[in-house]
Scaffold this motif. Structure first.
Motif, PDB file in Angstrom:
ATOM      1  N   PRO A  12     -55.722  35.837  21.763  1.00 52.12           N
ATOM      2  CA  PRO A  12     -54.801  36.746  21.061  1.00 52.12           C
ATOM      3  C   PRO A  12     -53.356  36.489  21.458  1.00 52.12           C
ATOM      4  CG  PRO A  12     -55.879  37.892  22.872  1.00 52.12           C
ATOM      5  CD  PRO A  12     -56.504  36.525  22.804  1.00 52.12           C
ATOM      6  N   THR A  13     -52.470  36.724  20.529  1.00 52.35           N
ATOM      7  CA  THR A  13     -51.033  36.546  20.764  1.00 52.35           C
ATOM      8  C   THR A  13     -50.285  37.759  20.233  1.00 52.35           C
ATOM      9  OG1 THR A  13     -50.770  35.341  18.677  1.00 52.35           O
ATOM     10  CG2 THR A  13     -51.134  34.030  20.675  1.00 52.35           C
ATOM     11  N   LEU A  14     -49.155  38.061  20.817  1.00 55.73           N
ATOM     12  CA  LEU A  14     -48.271  39.137  20.363  1.00 55.73           C
ATOM     13  C   LEU A  14     -46.850  38.592  20.348  1.00 55.73           C
ATOM     14  CD1 LEU A  14     -47.854  42.091  19.553  1.00 55.73           C
ATOM     15  CD2 LEU A  14     -47.568  42.627  21.990  1.00 55.73           C
ATOM     16  N   LEU A  15     -46.283  38.493  19.153  1.00 58.95           N
ATOM     17  CA  LEU A  15     -44.936  37.942  18.977  1.00 58.95           C
ATOM     18  C   LEU A  15     -44.835  36.534  19.547  1.00 58.95           C
ATOM     19  CD1 LEU A  15     -42.794  41.101  19.867  1.00 58.95           C
ATOM     20  CD2 LEU A  15     -43.523  40.308  17.609  1.00 58.95           C
ATOM     21  N   GLY A  16     -45.916  35.765  19.386  1.00 57.00           N
ATOM     22  CA  GLY A  16     -45.938  34.396  19.865  1.00 57.00           C
ATOM     23  C   GLY A  16     -46.254  34.241  21.334  1.00 57.00           C
ATOM     24  N   PRO A  18     -48.920  34.442  24.312  1.00 53.99           N
ATOM     25  CA  PRO A  18     -50.373  34.535  24.497  1.00 53.99           C
ATOM     26  C   PRO A  18     -50.751  35.662  25.454  1.00 53.99           C
ATOM     27  CG  PRO A  18     -49.492  32.638  25.687  1.00 53.99           C
ATOM     28  CD  PRO A  18     -48.356  33.205  24.870  1.00 53.99           C
ATOM     29  N   LEU A  19     -51.656  36.528  25.002  1.00 54.21           N
ATOM     30  CA  LEU A  19     -52.078  37.669  25.814  1.00 54.21           C
ATOM     31  C   LEU A  19     -53.177  37.310  26.800  1.00 54.21           C
ATOM     32  CD1 LEU A  19     -52.082  40.522  23.150  1.00 54.21           C
ATOM     33  CD2 LEU A  19     -50.282  39.853  24.744  1.00 54.21           C
ATOM     34  N   ILE A  20     -53.613  36.044  26.804  1.00 57.59           N
ATOM     35  CA  ILE A  20     -54.633  35.647  27.770  1.00 57.59           C
ATOM     36  C   ILE A  20     -54.097  35.758  29.202  1.00 57.59           C
ATOM     37  CG2 ILE A  20     -54.033  33.202  27.651  1.00 57.59           C
ATOM     38  CD1 ILE A  20     -57.009  32.565  28.013  1.00 57.59           C
ATOM     39  N   LEU A  21     -52.783  35.601  29.367  1.00 55.75           N
ATOM     40  CA  LEU A  21     -52.186  35.766  30.697  1.00 55.75           C
ATOM     41  C   LEU A  21     -52.340  37.200  31.180  1.00 55.75           C
ATOM     42  CD1 LEU A  21     -48.921  33.690  30.175  1.00 55.75           C
ATOM     43  CD2 LEU A  21     -51.076  32.949  31.201  1.00 55.75           C
ATOM     44  N   LEU A  22     -52.182  38.160  30.274  1.00 58.33           N
ATOM     45  CA  LEU A  22     -52.378  39.560  30.634  1.00 58.33           C
ATOM     46  C   LEU A  22     -53.836  39.840  30.979  1.00 58.33           C
ATOM     47  CD1 LEU A  22     -51.266  42.436  30.865  1.00 58.33           C
ATOM     48  CD2 LEU A  22     -51.721  42.727  28.419  1.00 58.33           C
ATOM     49  N   THR A  82     -65.470  40.476  36.911  1.00 56.25           N
ATOM     50  CA  THR A  82     -64.600  41.470  36.297  1.00 56.25           C
ATOM     51  C   THR A  82     -64.176  41.045  34.903  1.00 56.25           C
ATOM     52  OG1 THR A  82     -63.763  41.950  38.513  1.00 56.25           O
ATOM     53  CG2 THR A  82     -62.562  42.892  36.675  1.00 56.25           C
ATOM     54  N   LEU A  83     -63.837  39.777  34.728  1.00 59.15           N
ATOM     55  CA  LEU A  83     -63.482  39.283  33.387  1.00 59.15           C
ATOM     56  C   LEU A  83     -64.656  39.423  32.426  1.00 59.15           C
ATOM     57  CD1 LEU A  83     -61.431  36.011  34.048  1.00 59.15           C
ATOM     58  CD2 LEU A  83     -60.588  38.206  33.256  1.00 59.15           C
ATOM     59  N   ASN A  84     -65.859  39.083  32.884  1.00 62.15           N
ATOM     60  CA  ASN A  84     -67.030  39.168  32.016  1.00 62.15           C
ATOM     61  C   ASN A  84     -67.337  40.612  31.624  1.00 62.15           C
ATOM     62  OD1 ASN A  84     -67.180  36.437  32.417  1.00 62.15           O
ATOM     63  ND2 ASN A  84     -68.952  36.507  33.773  1.00 62.15           N
ATOM     64  N   MET A  85     -67.196  41.539  32.582  1.00 56.93           N
ATOM     65  CA  MET A  85     -67.504  42.938  32.290  1.00 56.93           C
ATOM     66  C   MET A  85     -66.438  43.568  31.396  1.00 56.93           C
ATOM     67  SD  MET A  85     -70.370  43.703  33.879  1.00 56.93           S
ATOM     68  CE  MET A  85     -70.370  45.448  34.194  1.00 56.93           C
ATOM     69  N   LEU A  86     -65.174  43.248  31.647  1.00 50.44           N
ATOM     70  CA  LEU A  86     -64.111  43.805  30.809  1.00 50.44           C
ATOM     71  C   LEU A  86     -64.208  43.298  29.376  1.00 50.44           C
ATOM     72  CD1 LEU A  86     -61.003  43.645  33.193  1.00 50.44           C
ATOM     73  CD2 LEU A  86     -62.260  45.669  32.463  1.00 50.44           C
ATOM     74  N   GLY A  87     -64.740  42.082  29.198  1.00 49.82           N
ATOM     75  CA  GLY A  87     -64.873  41.532  27.853  1.00 49.82           C
ATOM     76  C   GLY A  87     -65.889  42.249  26.994  1.00 49.82           C
ATOM     77  N   LEU A  88     -66.747  43.084  27.593  1.00 46.89           N
ATOM     78  CA  LEU A  88     -67.729  43.843  26.829  1.00 46.89           C
ATOM     79  C   LEU A  88     -67.162  45.147  26.276  1.00 46.89           C
ATOM     80  CD1 LEU A  88     -70.848  43.352  29.120  1.00 46.89           C
ATOM     81  CD2 LEU A  88     -70.400  42.263  26.927  1.00 46.89           C
ATOM     82  N   TYR A  91     -62.183  46.233  21.723  1.00 41.61           N
ATOM     83  CA  TYR A  91     -60.776  45.832  21.583  1.00 41.61           C
ATOM     84  C   TYR A  91     -60.271  45.069  22.809  1.00 41.61           C
ATOM     85  CZ  TYR A  91     -61.109  49.320  17.904  1.00 41.61           C
ATOM     86  OH  TYR A  91     -61.503  50.032  16.811  1.00 41.61           O
ATOM     87  N   THR A  92     -61.132  44.268  23.392  1.00 40.00           N
ATOM     88  CA  THR A  92     -60.742  43.440  24.524  1.00 40.00           C
ATOM     89  C   THR A  92     -61.027  41.979  24.205  1.00 40.00           C
ATOM     90  OG1 THR A  92     -62.904  43.768  25.555  1.00 40.00           O
ATOM     91  CG2 THR A  92     -61.130  45.235  26.252  1.00 40.00           C
ATOM     92  N   PHE A  93     -60.531  41.116  25.063  1.00 43.65           N
ATOM     93  CA  PHE A  93     -60.716  39.676  24.909  1.00 43.65           C
ATOM     94  C   PHE A  93     -61.323  39.135  26.190  1.00 43.65           C
ATOM     95  CE2 PHE A  93     -58.850  35.423  25.741  1.00 43.65           C
ATOM     96  CZ  PHE A  93     -59.550  34.730  24.770  1.00 43.65           C
ATOM     97  N   THR A  94     -62.316  38.247  26.048  1.00 47.00           N
ATOM     98  CA  THR A  94     -62.999  37.670  27.203  1.00 47.00           C
ATOM     99  C   THR A  94     -62.466  36.264  27.453  1.00 47.00           C
ATOM    100  OG1 THR A  94     -64.960  38.860  26.458  1.00 47.00           O
ATOM    101  CG2 THR A  94     -65.245  37.310  28.266  1.00 47.00           C
ATOM    102  N   PRO A  95     -61.632  36.062  28.452  1.00 51.57           N
ATOM    103  CA  PRO A  95     -61.096  34.712  28.697  1.00 51.57           C
ATOM    104  C   PRO A  95     -62.174  33.704  29.082  1.00 51.57           C
ATOM    105  CG  PRO A  95     -59.766  36.378  29.815  1.00 51.57           C
ATOM    106  CD  PRO A  95     -61.001  37.054  29.341  1.00 51.57           C
ATOM    107  N   THR A  96     -63.285  34.162  29.668  1.00 54.57           N
ATOM    108  CA  THR A  96     -64.328  33.232  30.106  1.00 54.57           C
ATOM    109  C   THR A  96     -65.159  32.694  28.948  1.00 54.57           C
ATOM    110  OG1 THR A  96     -65.573  35.231  30.696  1.00 54.57           O
ATOM    111  CG2 THR A  96     -64.583  33.990  32.484  1.00 54.57           C
ATOM    112  N   THR A  97     -64.893  33.104  27.721  1.00 54.85           N
ATOM    113  CA  THR A  97     -65.527  32.451  26.571  1.00 54.85           C
ATOM    114  C   THR A  97     -64.770  31.188  26.164  1.00 54.85           C
ATOM    115  OG1 THR A  97     -64.271  33.879  25.065  1.00 54.85           O
ATOM    116  CG2 THR A  97     -66.504  34.592  25.668  1.00 54.85           C
ATOM    117  N   GLN A  98     -63.634  30.909  26.812  1.00 58.03           N
ATOM    118  CA  GLN A  98     -62.857  29.705  26.537  1.00 58.03           C
ATOM    119  C   GLN A  98     -63.311  28.589  27.476  1.00 58.03           C
ATOM    120  OE1 GLN A  98     -60.514  29.797  23.963  1.00 58.03           O
ATOM    121  NE2 GLN A  98     -61.375  31.834  23.664  1.00 58.03           N
TER     122      GLN A  98
END
Length: 227
Positions: A12-16, A18-22, A82-88, A91-98
């Motif tokens: 996901p991106t917001l105004l160009g 990348p929200l993956i850093l967040l 934590t990344l895997n659980m938050l991705g469930l 309205y969230t994004f799972t970075p570990t699917t990349q």
């Protein structure tokens, strides 16, 4: 409008930006910090117990030099779980699917274990490429096979984590879409589908924890061969 089920895996991106850093920095903000009190609260006590039990379980079969990796592997376990659980959550994004992120974690750590083995005990590390008692004619073939298997290890680490989480998220979205479509047509079938969705969600919670544990466990096994 035709929905693409793989859109949920786009970064996901917001105004160009990348929200993956967040998403990557979020896990470090939700863990409670140690307090200066004599007694910790329940959440901090549970967190300390889990960390201690996991560290003991992982490093029990390792030699003493491998215990230097306790901090980095425990931190990696908490980070991934934590990344895997938050991705469930909705309205969230799972970075570990990349796959790129998983390979960025797997390749340097795997390479570090190989370099440690080559530096500290090169004879023992190279001995894994050729089992003892191998017939002379099979020596070149076995060396090639073992070398390929050695370089496939980081790819297997990254692909395993990516594939399991991606498949789980796709199944949840497919079954949720089916339940939503069937609700006005066949409410009973939709109710059964929703029940299946709840059970699948519980399974995905278990998969999220198990896959993080397996990732770190395999890294510890690779480390065990080289220390």
């Amino acid at each position: 409008m035709v929905l693409n089920f793989f859109d949920q895996f786009l970064s996901p991106t917001l105004l160009g930006v990348p929200l993956i850093l967040l998403a990557l920095t979020l896990p470090w903000t939700i863990f409670p910090q140690p307090s200066s009190r004599w007694l910790n609260n329940r959440l901090l006590t549970l967190q300390n117990w889990f960390t201690n039990r996991f560290t003991q379980q992982i490093f029990l079969p390792l030699n003493q030099p491998g215990h230097k990796w306790a901090l980095i592997l425990t931190s990696l376990m908490l980070f991934l779980i934590t990344l895997n659980m938050l991705g469930l959550l909705p309205y969230t994004f799972t970075p570990t699917t990349q796959l790129s992120l998983n390979m960025a974690l797997a390749v340097p750590l795997w390479l570090a274990t190989v370099i440690i083995g080559m530096r500290n005990q090169p004879t023992h590390a190279l001995g894994h490429l050729l089992p003892e008692g191998t017939p002379t004619l099979l020596i070149p073939i076995l060396i090639i096979i073992e070398t390929i298997s050695l370089f496939i290890r980081p790819l297997a680490l990254g692909v395993r984590l990516t594939a399991n989480l991606t498949a789980g998220h796709l199944l949840i979205q497919l079954i949720a879409t089916a339940a939503f479509v069937l609700l006005p047509l066949m409410p009973t079938v939709a109710l059964l589908t929703a029940t299946l969705l709840i059970l699948l969600t519980l399974l995905e919670v278990a998969v999220a924890m198990i896959q993080a544990y397996v990732f770190v466990l395999l890294l510890s096994l690779y480390l065990q061969e080289n220390v």
